[in-house]
Design a protein around this motif. Sequence first.
Motif, PDB file in Angstrom:
ATOM      1  N   HIS A  21      73.144  62.104  37.298  1.00 16.03           N
ATOM      2  CA  HIS A  21      73.788  63.036  38.219  1.00 16.03           C
ATOM      3  C   HIS A  21      75.268  62.716  38.395  1.00 16.03           C
ATOM      4  O   HIS A  21      76.072  63.625  38.612  1.00 16.03           O
ATOM      5  N   HIS A  43      68.269  58.209  37.140  1.00  6.22           N
ATOM      6  CA  HIS A  43      68.482  59.499  37.795  1.00  6.22           C
ATOM      7  C   HIS A  43      69.893  59.572  38.382  1.00  6.22           C
ATOM      8  O   HIS A  43      70.602  60.587  38.244  1.00  6.22           O
ATOM      9  N   HIS A  58      65.713  67.001  47.006  1.00  4.57           N
ATOM     10  CA  HIS A  58      66.591  66.663  45.884  1.00  4.57           C
ATOM     11  C   HIS A  58      66.845  67.883  45.003  1.00  4.57           C
ATOM     12  O   HIS A  58      67.961  68.092  44.514  1.00  4.57           O
ATOM     13  N   TYR A  81      67.488  60.273  44.963  1.00  2.07           N
ATOM     14  CA  TYR A  81      67.347  60.054  43.523  1.00  2.07           C
ATOM     15  C   TYR A  81      66.102  59.247  43.161  1.00  2.07           C
ATOM     16  O   TYR A  81      65.618  59.353  42.038  1.00  2.07           O
TER      17      TYR A  81
END
Length: 251
Positions: free
Chosen positions: A130, A126, A225, A233
């Motif tokens: 990002h 994750h 989030h 995350y």
Amino acid sequence: MLLQPLWTFILGHSSLLGSPFFPVIFSLSVYLSFCLPFLLLDLLSSRWALIRRYKLQPQSSVSWTSVWRCLVLTLYNHLIFIFPLTVLNWYLRPVQLPEQAPPLARLLAQVLVCLLLFDFQSFTWHLLHHKIPWLYRNFHKLHHSNTSTSALTTEYSGAWETLSLGLFAATNPFLLGCHPLTEMAFFVLNIWLSVEDHCGYDLPWATHRLVPLSLYGGARHHDLHHLKSMYNYAPYFTHWDRLAGTLCTQD
């Protein structure tokens, strides 16, 4: 052997468990069963203030268009991508079902280890998706098209994301040499926690209220989030975000 009667009952359906169709049927039926109560809450929240008070984003509402869009994508990913892979796995690694159930203590310990491993793997995946714009733009952006979470947005993602996280979930029990019953227990728990993460409600009995010392994030953690994509995350626990300096606990 506390689990033996349950395992004996499951063995009575060994032909289903050994079928290449079982993983997809099991995954979809468990997932949709867990989504259903939250869809009912979504339906009632517009009418009942008692329910709406627990919504993480009270101003948001779930449209049937979005429900249908999420459901179609989930079915598409399972039938087009996951099912062929389960058939290949069934062919290369036939299902072996032992006669004896695992000890309860071992089952619980291995489920926890699988969950902690999955949490770390998902956190790393994750975070990378990002921090690297190309990965976010091509693979993860679809999931973030929903800034307000609801149960069926759990699996609203492209094939790469679905298969990556599915690979983590499937590999951990295999690496640990888990009993099939342990594997099933982990899958059920993992699906439930994922759905709860995206449900959009902070309910009195939510998992993060049961785990002490703020060790578990839960729905509020993940909803933040989706609102502030540079934080939170990890899917479940909070320790990796604490260590990485990416933990956010309030709006």
